[in-house]
Structure formats: structure tokens, C-alpha cells
Design a protein around this motif. Structure first.
Motif, PDB file in Angstrom:
ATOM      1  N   PRO A  52      39.966  45.614  41.941  1.00 57.42           N
ATOM      2  CA  PRO A  52      38.998  45.657  40.835  1.00 57.42           C
ATOM      3  C   PRO A  52      37.998  44.496  40.926  1.00 57.42           C
ATOM      4  CG  PRO A  52      41.161  44.968  40.061  1.00 57.42           C
ATOM      5  CD  PRO A  52      41.327  45.356  41.486  1.00 57.42           C
ATOM      6  N   PRO A  53      36.692  44.739  40.708  1.00 57.06           N
ATOM      7  CA  PRO A  53      35.674  43.698  40.870  1.00 57.06           C
ATOM      8  C   PRO A  53      35.965  42.446  40.045  1.00 57.06           C
ATOM      9  CG  PRO A  53      34.659  45.824  40.433  1.00 57.06           C
ATOM     10  CD  PRO A  53      36.134  46.020  40.310  1.00 57.06           C
ATOM     11  N   GLY A  54      35.780  41.288  40.679  1.00 54.28           N
ATOM     12  CA  GLY A  54      35.860  40.009  39.968  1.00 54.28           C
ATOM     13  C   GLY A  54      37.253  39.498  39.683  1.00 54.28           C
ATOM     14  N   LYS A  55      38.276  40.277  40.000  1.00 55.66           N
ATOM     15  CA  LYS A  55      39.624  39.850  39.581  1.00 55.66           C
ATOM     16  C   LYS A  55      40.427  39.174  40.689  1.00 55.66           C
ATOM     17  CE  LYS A  55      40.674  42.642  35.610  1.00 55.66           C
ATOM     18  NZ  LYS A  55      41.754  43.401  34.955  1.00 55.66           N
ATOM     19  N   ASN A  56      40.218  39.620  41.908  1.00 53.27           N
ATOM     20  CA  ASN A  56      41.087  39.161  42.991  1.00 53.27           C
ATOM     21  C   ASN A  56      40.298  38.467  44.089  1.00 53.27           C
ATOM     22  OD1 ASN A  56      43.344  40.221  41.708  1.00 53.27           O
ATOM     23  ND2 ASN A  56      42.944  42.252  42.564  1.00 53.27           N
ATOM     24  N   LEU A  57      41.043  37.820  44.985  1.00 48.72           N
ATOM     25  CA  LEU A  57      40.380  37.120  46.082  1.00 48.72           C
ATOM     26  C   LEU A  57      40.221  38.045  47.288  1.00 48.72           C
ATOM     27  CD1 LEU A  57      39.206  34.461  47.082  1.00 48.72           C
ATOM     28  CD2 LEU A  57      41.471  33.871  47.934  1.00 48.72           C
ATOM     29  N   LEU A 130      39.690  36.671  60.039  1.00 50.05           N
ATOM     30  CA  LEU A 130      40.925  36.778  59.269  1.00 50.05           C
ATOM     31  C   LEU A 130      40.574  37.201  57.850  1.00 50.05           C
ATOM     32  CD1 LEU A 130      43.787  35.973  60.106  1.00 50.05           C
ATOM     33  CD2 LEU A 130      43.319  33.733  59.154  1.00 50.05           C
ATOM     34  N   GLY A 131      40.978  38.390  57.464  1.00 49.61           N
ATOM     35  CA  GLY A 131      40.674  38.880  56.122  1.00 49.61           C
ATOM     36  C   GLY A 131      41.885  38.718  55.230  1.00 49.61           C
ATOM     37  N   VAL A 132      41.655  38.145  54.058  1.00 46.96           N
ATOM     38  CA  VAL A 132      42.762  37.866  53.151  1.00 46.96           C
ATOM     39  C   VAL A 132      42.455  38.485  51.788  1.00 46.96           C
ATOM     40  CG1 VAL A 132      44.051  36.011  52.011  1.00 46.96           C
ATOM     41  CG2 VAL A 132      43.192  35.690  54.326  1.00 46.96           C
ATOM     42  N   GLY A 133      43.352  39.319  51.320  1.00 47.80           N
ATOM     43  CA  GLY A 133      43.221  39.874  49.977  1.00 47.80           C
ATOM     44  C   GLY A 133      44.408  39.401  49.154  1.00 47.80           C
ATOM     45  N   ILE A 134      44.138  38.576  48.133  1.00 44.94           N
ATOM     46  CA  ILE A 134      45.241  38.098  47.274  1.00 44.94           C
ATOM     47  C   ILE A 134      45.036  38.689  45.876  1.00 44.94           C
ATOM     48  CG2 ILE A 134      46.506  36.109  46.357  1.00 44.94           C
ATOM     49  CD1 ILE A 134      45.354  34.342  48.494  1.00 44.94           C
ATOM     50  N   ASN A 135      46.071  39.311  45.357  1.00 43.03           N
ATOM     51  CA  ASN A 135      46.012  39.797  43.979  1.00 43.03           C
ATOM     52  C   ASN A 135      46.168  38.585  43.069  1.00 43.03           C
ATOM     53  OD1 ASN A 135      45.838  42.424  44.900  1.00 43.03           O
ATOM     54  ND2 ASN A 135      48.039  42.764  44.777  1.00 43.03           N
ATOM     55  N   VAL A 136      45.051  38.177  42.486  1.00 43.97           N
ATOM     56  CA  VAL A 136      45.049  36.946  41.685  1.00 43.97           C
ATOM     57  C   VAL A 136      45.154  37.290  40.200  1.00 43.97           C
ATOM     58  CG1 VAL A 136      43.723  34.872  41.091  1.00 43.97           C
ATOM     59  CG2 VAL A 136      43.752  35.679  43.456  1.00 43.97           C
TER      60      VAL A 136
END
Ligand code: BTN
Length: 243
Positions: A52-57, A130-136
Motif C-alpha cells: 500500500p502506498p506510503g506505508k512500507n519500505l 538489491l531490492g528490499v521490501g519491509i512491511n513497516v
């Protein structure tokens, strides 16, 4: 600390593509781009990465490690260790664990994923994006219903919200320390450090319908699986199911 080499954009198709272009233009190792929104985020094995936009890294970092091509998978594993240290700090007393090859779990749910894409020129490793997706800051409602039992976020774990830029800077700091270690002593330390956080060491696993036990990580990052007859097989890629 403000990192001059961290670019933040509102929206892009995928930070992987942006960072890939920057790397091809000569941006140095450590340059990074984060986006508040990705319209075509990519996950591993050709999957989509929806957030979702703006929520996660959503962050991609350019790395130019001087290592052999066969050791490239260790860099993705290194990134998962760096993410785990950031998640640990935010979610204390809960601890982050790792799922091979480089998912980050907390309370047995995925909190972050890593997509490592390498460019090889003339048989040598030119760069890695290196792509990183963190659920923040995702809430349970942000996840698809069918995945809500298998995903979590720093916010769900702690009840707090986190600044995305600070989270990115903490990750880049932790990654930078690990990359500095690779530069001085090479990447051979990565499997043993990674294994300390391994969620499934000694667990039964199924790969292509074959059952075995997860016994270790090889020097190039491959998973070592022991079959019931005692034979050890190396698994270099692909989905693994924990049983
Ligand atoms: C996975 O499948 O677990 C890996 C997910 C990686 C997602 C990140 S978000 C930032 C970067 N840009 C992308 O398009 N993908 C990676």
C-alpha cells in the motif's frame, strides 16, 4: 543521520529498475533509491510485490562487491541479516528469523523480502541491485485475506508507526557494516552468520515432492538437504516448503 546517497521518490514503477539504470550510468556502490509507491513492484521468481502506498519500505541499493559470481547469492542473504537487525531493534523483545534464501520472518510470519538482481559483464560481477521490501506500517487489512495469516509488519507487531526514511537509513547502516566485512575478509562468514537466525535448521522440508531435513548452508549460499537415506543434496534456487 542524513544519507546523501539515498534518493526518495513519490512514485515509480519499480525501484529495481530505477537503481538498475543508475548503476548502468555509473552510480557508486551504496547509492540507494526508495519509493513511497511502486506501480510494478517485483518479487522473487517473477511474482508481483504489492504494497500500500506510503506505508512500507520499498528500497533498492546498488552494490559493487568484489566477489566471485558463484558467491553472489550470499549478498542477498547478507541483506536479510541486515533487515533482521533493523526488525529486531524495532520489534524488541520479538526476534527476527530467516527463511532460505532471504525472507525475514517474525512470529513465524513474513515481514520482509529481498530481490537480488546481478549484472554480469565479461564473466565478472559488475553490480548487484538489491531490492528490499519491509512491511513497516501495513495493517492486517492491507494484506490480501488469503495471506493475512502469513504476513506481518513492524506496526502490527509493536502497535507503533515507524518513519520510513529512518528505517531505510538503519538498514543501509547495517548493510554497510556487513559489506565492509565482505570487503576485508571475503564473503565466507555469511553462511554461518545467516544460519544463526535460520528458522528452519533441522526442520523437515519438501522440495519438488522430495522430503528431507534442512542441515546447513553451503559456502555459496545453497541449502543443504539431507535425504532419508543420508545423501546430502544441494538446492540452489526455488521454493521450499517447511513441513
Ligand atoms: C520477495 O519476493 O520476497 C522479494 C520482494 C522484493 C520487493 C522489493 S520492494 C523494493 C524493490 N523494488 C521492487 O520492485 N522489488 C523490490
Amino acid at each position: 543521520m542524513h544519507r546523501p546517497n539515498l534518493v526518495m521518490v513519490e512514485s515509480t514503477e519499480s525501484t529495481q529498475d530505477m537503481a538498475g539504470k543508475m548503476a548502468a550510468e555509473g552510480f557508486p556502490s551504496g547509492a540507494a533509491v526508495m519509493a513511497l509507491r511502486q506501480t510494478r513492484g517485483r518479487g522473487r521468481s517473477g511474482s508481483e510485490w504489492i504494497s500500500p502506498p506510503g506505508k512500507n519500505l520499498s528500497l533498492s541499493v546498488i552494490l559493487r562487491p568484489v566477489i566471485e559470481i558463484r558467491h553472489a547469492p550470499l549478498i542477498g542473504m547478507l541483506a536479510s541479516i541486515a533487515v533482521a537487525t533493523v526488525v529486531d531493534l524495532a520489534c524488541e523483545p520479538y526476534q527476527a528469523f530467516l527463511k532460505w534464501p532471504n525472507d525475514v520472518l517474525i512470529q513465524n510470519r513474513k515481514i520482509a523480502g529481498i530481490l537480488s538482481e546481478a549484472r554480469i559483464t565479461d564473466s565478472s560481477l559488475e553490480f548487484i541491485v538489491l531490492g528490499v521490501g519491509i512491511n513497516v506500517n501495513s495493517s492486517v487489512d492491507d494484506f490480501p485475506v488469503e495471506m493475512s495469516d502469513s504476513l506481518t509488519s513492524m506496526s502490527i507487531i509493536t502497535g507503533r508507526t515507524f518513519d520510513l526514511r529512518i528505517t531505510a537509513e538503519r538498514f543501509l547502516e547495517a548493510l554497510g557494516e556487513l559489506i565492509a566485512r565482505v570487503e576485508t575478509e571475503g564473503p565466507s562468514f555469511v553462511p554461518s552468520v545467516w544460519e544463526k537466525r535460520w528458522a528452519h535448521k533441522g526442520h523437515s522440508l519438501i522440495r519438488d515432492g522430495i522430503k528431507g531435513t534442512a542441515t546447513g548452508i553451503d559456502s555459496d549460499g545453497a541449502l543443504l538437504m539431507k535425504l532419508p537415506g543420508g545423501e546430502i543434496v544441494r538446492i540452489s534456487s526455488g521454493a521450499i516448503l517447511a513441513t
